[in-house]
Enzyme design. Structure first.
Site, short mmCIF file in Angstrom:
data_model
loop_
_atom_site.label_atom_id
_atom_site.label_comp_id
_atom_site.label_asym_id
_atom_site.label_seq_id
_atom_site.Cartn_x
_atom_site.Cartn_y
_atom_site.Cartn_z
N HIS A 98 21.93 -22.50 -45.23
CA HIS A 98 20.67 -21.89 -44.79
C HIS A 98 20.02 -22.76 -43.71
O HIS A 98 20.24 -23.97 -43.66
CB HIS A 98 19.75 -21.70 -45.99
CG HIS A 98 20.37 -20.87 -47.07
ND1 HIS A 98 20.85 -21.41 -48.26
CD2 HIS A 98 20.65 -19.55 -47.12
CE1 HIS A 98 21.39 -20.44 -48.99
NE2 HIS A 98 21.28 -19.30 -48.32
N ASP A 156 26.36 -24.69 -50.09
CA ASP A 156 26.38 -23.22 -50.18
C ASP A 156 27.12 -22.55 -49.03
O ASP A 156 27.18 -21.32 -48.98
CB ASP A 156 24.95 -22.65 -50.36
CG ASP A 156 23.91 -23.42 -49.59
OD1 ASP A 156 24.28 -24.21 -48.71
OD2 ASP A 156 22.71 -23.23 -49.88
N ASP A 171 23.68 -27.51 -44.96
CA ASP A 171 23.40 -26.45 -45.94
C ASP A 171 23.55 -25.11 -45.20
O ASP A 171 23.22 -25.01 -44.03
CB ASP A 171 21.96 -26.62 -46.46
CG ASP A 171 21.61 -25.62 -47.56
OD1 ASP A 171 21.61 -26.02 -48.74
OD2 ASP A 171 21.33 -24.44 -47.23
N HIS A 212 13.75 -26.44 -46.88
CA HIS A 212 12.93 -25.29 -46.45
C HIS A 212 11.43 -25.59 -46.47
O HIS A 212 10.64 -24.84 -45.90
CB HIS A 212 13.20 -24.07 -47.34
CG HIS A 212 14.57 -23.51 -47.21
ND1 HIS A 212 15.14 -23.17 -46.00
CD2 HIS A 212 15.52 -23.22 -48.15
CE1 HIS A 212 16.37 -22.71 -46.19
NE2 HIS A 212 16.63 -22.74 -47.48
#
Ligand SMILES: [Zn+2]
Length: 370
Positions: A181, A267, A179, A142
Site C-alpha cells: 500500500h 502484503d 509495503d 498510513h
C-alpha cells in the site's frame, strides 16, 4: 565490525493490540457477521515463532523496546493527534479514525511500537548492532501528522526518522517503503522536507484509493524528495526488482543518506488477501540484499527495517525469515514450503506494461542531489 549482530525488536504487548469487533477491515454489525480483523496478531506472532523455531532469533541481538514519549511522537505528529488518540482510547472508542482500530491499551502499545524503532536506533548509534529489524505492531505508514489511518495509529517510521535527526544527530534519512500500500502518511509528513527522501513502491491505487501517483514528488523545499512507483496489480519479481534497481536505489545513491529505513510490509506477497501482487520469500530476500548493498556503500550499512503490513499468516513468516537472514548474513536450514507455488505464478518476469510505469517513475530521479 564482524562482531556486530543484527538487532531484533519484539515485545509480547505488540500482540495484545486488540482489533476484535471487525470483519476484514470494517466494524462487524447486523449486516456483517463478526469474524476477524485482517490486522490481527497471527501473521506477526507466527513470524516470531518461526524465527524462534529456526534458531535465528537466538543469533540476533534482542532489543527490549521502550515507549515513545509524547515528545518523541510530536516530532512527527501534532500534539492534538497524540492527545486525541489517548483520550479516545481512555473513553473506549473502537477506532482512532480512518479505519485504525483501538482496543484496550492500544495507545500504550502504539507508543511501544514507535518506541521499538527508537530503541533500535539507539543501539545502531552506539555501535552495539550493525542493523536492525523491528517486529512491531500496530503498523505506521498510513498515519499522517494529524490523523490515524488504515490500521496505523502513529507513524512509527516518521517518529523514528525525526528522532534519528533530532536526538542522534543523523542528517539525511532515506525511507524505502515496499509495503504493497502507498506510504501516504510518510509522504505527507516529509512532503516539504528535503532531509528525508521517501520512496514508496506500491500497488497502483490499492490503499489509500486516490494516492501514490508518480507526479506526487513533494513540495516547497522538499520538492523532488518524494518518489512514488505505483506498480500495476499482478507485479512479481521482475517488476519489483526493476523498480528498486531503476528508481529507488539510484535515487538513494544520489541522495547519500546517513541512514536507510525500510518500511517492510509483506502484503505484496503472492497470497496476501489485501492486494494482488506476487512476491515470494526469495524475492523479499533479494530486495533486502540490494538495499543492504546500497547501505554498505553509502552509510556503513546502517539500516533499520520495521514491520508494516502483511496479512497472510501462513506465508508471511517465511518472507520475514528470508529478510532477516539476509540482514544478519545467517542462513537457517528452513526452506520456504510455499516458494515453488509463488514462483510458478505466471507473470513473475518483468512485463511491458510494468516497464512503462517504471520508465515514467525514473524521470523524477534527476532532481535529487543536484
Ligand atoms: Zn499494507
Amino acid at each position: 565490525m564482524s562482531e556486530q549482530k543484527t538487532g531484533f525488536v519484539w515485545h509480547e504487548l505488540y500482540m495484545w493490540h486488540n482489533t476484535d469487533g471487525h470483519t476484514l477491515f470494517l466494524p462487524s454489525g447486523i449486516a456483517l457477521e463478526p469474524y476477524r480483523h485482517v490486522e490481527n496478531p497471527d501473521a506477526k506472532r507466527r513470524v516470531k515463532n518461526l524465527l524462534d523455531a529456526s534458531g535465528l532469533s537466538a543469533q540476533l541481538k534482542s532489543i527490549v523496546p521502550r515507549k515513545a514519549s509524547f515528545e518523541d511522537l510530536t516530532r512527527a505528529h501534532t500534539s492534538k493527534h497524540v492527545t486525541d488518540v489517548k483520550v479516545k482510547n481512555e473513553q473506549g472508542a473502537r477506532d482512532a479514525g480512518n479505519l485504525a482500530p483501538l482496543g484496550q491499551g492500544s495507545y500504550e502499545i502504539a507508543c511501544l511500537s514507535a518506541g521499538g524503532l527508537l530503541t533500535a536506533l539507539d543501539a545502531i548509534k552506539s555501535g552495539d548492532i550493525k542493523n536492525a529489524y523491528a517486529l512491531v505492531r500496530p503498523p505506521g505508514h498510513h498515519a499522517e501528522a494529524d490523523l490515524s489511518m488504515g490500521f496505523c495509529i502513529f507513524n512509527n517510521g516518521a517518529v523514528a526518522a525525526r528522532y534519528a535527526q533530532s536526538v542522534l544527530g543523523y542528517k539525511k534519512i532515506a525511507i524505502i517503503d515496499w509495503d504493497v500500500h502507498h506510504g501516504n502518511g510518510t509522504q505527507a509528513i516529509f512532503w516539504d522536507d528535503p532531509s528525508v527522501l521517501t520512496v514508496s513502491l506500491h500497488q497502483d491505487r490499492c490503499f489509500p484509493p486516490d494516492s501514490g501517483y508518480i507526479q506526487d514528488n513533494g513540495g516547497g523545499a522538499g520538492a523532488g524528495f518524494n518518489l512514488n512507483v505505483p506498480l500495476p496489480p499482478g507485479s512479481g519479481r521482475g517488476a519489483y526488482l526493476s523498480a528498486l534497481e531503476r528508481v529507488a536505489l539510484p535515487a538513494i545513491e544520489r541522495f547519500k543518506p546517513d541512514l536507510i529505513f525500510v518500511a517492510c510490509g509483506y502484503d505484496a506477497g503472492a497470497f496476501d488477501p489485501m492486494a494482488r501482487q506476487m512476491l515470494s520469500s526469495d524475492t523479499f530476500g533479494e530486495m533486502t540484499a540490494l538495499v543492504k548493498g546500497t547501505a554498505s556503500r553509502l552509510c556503513e550499512g546502517r539500516m533499520l527495517l520495521y514491520h508494516e503490513g502483511g496479512y497472510h499468516a501462513e506465508t508471511v513468516p517465511y518472507f520475514a525469515l528470508r529478510v532477516i537472514e539476509e540482514l544478519a548474513d545467517i542462513r537457517t536450514n528452513i526452506e520456504d514450503p510455499f516458494l515453488m507455488a509463488a514462483e510458478a505464478l505466471g507473470g513473475q518476469d518483468l512485463q511491458p506494461h510494468q516497464t512503462a510505469m517504471i520508465d515514467q517513475a525514473t524521470i523524477n530521479i534527476d532532481a535529487i542531489g543536484t
